[in-house]
Enzyme design. Structure first.
Site, PDB file in Angstrom:
ATOM      1  N   CYS A 119       0.805  -1.226   0.000  1.00  0.00           N
ATOM      2  CA  CYS A 119       0.000   0.000   0.000  1.00  0.00           C
ATOM      3  C   CYS A 119       0.836   1.273   0.000  1.00  0.00           C
ATOM      4  O   CYS A 119       0.314   2.361  -0.248  1.00  0.00           O
ATOM      5  CB  CYS A 119      -0.953  -0.010   1.190  1.00  0.00           C
ATOM      6  N   HIS A 244      -3.020   6.709   2.541  1.00  0.00           N
ATOM      7  CA  HIS A 244      -3.542   5.460   2.014  1.00  0.00           C
ATOM      8  C   HIS A 244      -4.920   5.208   2.601  1.00  0.00           C
ATOM      9  O   HIS A 244      -5.148   5.388   3.798  1.00  0.00           O
ATOM     10  CB  HIS A 244      -2.591   4.317   2.354  1.00  0.00           C
ATOM     11  N   ASN A 274     -10.443  -0.168  -0.012  1.00  0.00           N
ATOM     12  CA  ASN A 274      -8.992  -0.151   0.100  1.00  0.00           C
ATOM     13  C   ASN A 274      -8.395  -0.746  -1.172  1.00  0.00           C
ATOM     14  O   ASN A 274      -8.503  -1.947  -1.410  1.00  0.00           O
ATOM     15  CB  ASN A 274      -8.569  -0.962   1.334  1.00  0.00           C
TER      16      ASN A 274
END
Length: 318
Positions: A119, A244, A274
């Site tokens: 990520c 993120h 996500n």
């Protein structure tokens, strides 16, 4: 030895993004697992997410997002000589996604490689692109975060299936008279590397949610503050904070500690889920598209995830 022309700075010239058409709501998930809308929103803040079609690949999404960023930059494919794709969800490791995407976009013979910092991958790739431009190794760089997490998630496991999603975001990085991408602050916590992992190709993504939550809400705001300090920017000067999109509670906890009262905080996770390395460029591109941030403002981007890796830098919004 001839020293190539070295740019004094690098900046993001343009952004682009892509999301699959298939919207999966919390109510949709509740039909196949023991969960509900209230449970999901209270824990991770997600209302819906996008899931790629069966035949839609990481490279497909990357090419669309990258093509949009390239078009918005005003450059031609011939102007790009380096392509970096940040991803951790390729179906196969060889060939790399960057070479495939470059070919599809008509970019001839560029340097091409993938980055897997999960990520945090987009921030790692952005820092690498900035260094390449400033050092004279590249003129313009196409940086893409693209993920198809849906193929690595057990869709009967509510601890992961409610969180992860698919999509892509991209940026074109080019030379600038003054720096538009600040110094990166990056690192890792390898002692916690098993907190988010895929053991092998026969298994699905596993995440120790509480471990990741505690780490993210305690260890990362100093990284954000250091990125501002290295860029010579006070948090009060930020127009946007784009972390993120891991979990809405994590995002809001870091934002409170950062103290950037005037900054628009990205909450793209609510409708995008996500998307790992894609989440930061996807969120910022969508914020710019909606008019929530303005060109020329300063944004702090902060990636963090499996590894556990992290990276942050201040950038000028294109």
């Amino acid at each position: 030895m001839r020293i190539p022309d070295i740019a004094p700075g690098a900046r993001v010239l343009a952004l682009g993004h892509y999301q699959p058409a298939n919207v999966v709501t919390n109510d949709d998930l509740a039909k196949t697992m023991d969960t509900n809308d209230e449970w999901i929103q209270s824990r991770v803040g997600i209302k819906e997410r996008r899931v790629a079609a069966a035949g839609e690949s990481v490279e497909d999404m990357a090419a669309i997002a990258g093509g949009k960023a390239l078009a918005a930059s005003g450059l031609s494919p011939d102007d790009v000589d380096l392509v970096i794709v940040a991803t951790c969800t390729l179906e196969t490791q060889i060939p790399n996604a960057a070479a495939i995407v470059a070919h599809r976009l008509g970019i001839k013979s560029p340097g091409a490689f993938d980055v897997n910092a999960a990520c945090a991958g987009f921030c790692y790739a952005l820092a690498t692109a900035s260094a390449a431009v400033r050092g004279g190794s590249a003129r313009n760089v196409l940086v893409i975060g693209s993920e198809k997490l849906s193929q690595w998630v057990d869709w009967t496991d509510r601890s992961t299936a409610v969180i992860f999603a698919d999509g892509a975001g991209a940026a074109v990085v080019g030379p600038a008279e003054t720096p538009g991408i600040g110094p990166v602050v990056w690192g890792s916590a390898g002692d916690k590397s098993d907190a988010i992992a895929i053991q092998d190709r026969t298994t699905f993504l596993h995440q120790e949610g509480q471990t990741v939550f505690r780490w993210a809400t305690t260890a990362l705001h100093p990284v954000a503050l250091e990125a501002c300090e290295r860029a010579g920017v006070d948090p009060s000067e930020l127009s946007a904070f784009v972390p993120h999109q891991a979990n809405l509670r994590i995002i809001e906890a870091i934002a409170r500690k950062l103290g950037a009262e005037k900054a628009a905080v990205a909450r793209d996770i609510v409708t995008a889920g996500n998307t790992s390395a894609a989440s930061i460029p996807l969120a910022l591109s969508r914020m710019l598209e909606r008019g929530e941030v303005q060109s020329g403002g300063l944004a702090l981007v902060l990636g963090f995830g499996a590894g556990l890796t992290y990276a942050g830098q201040v950038i000028e919004i294109p």
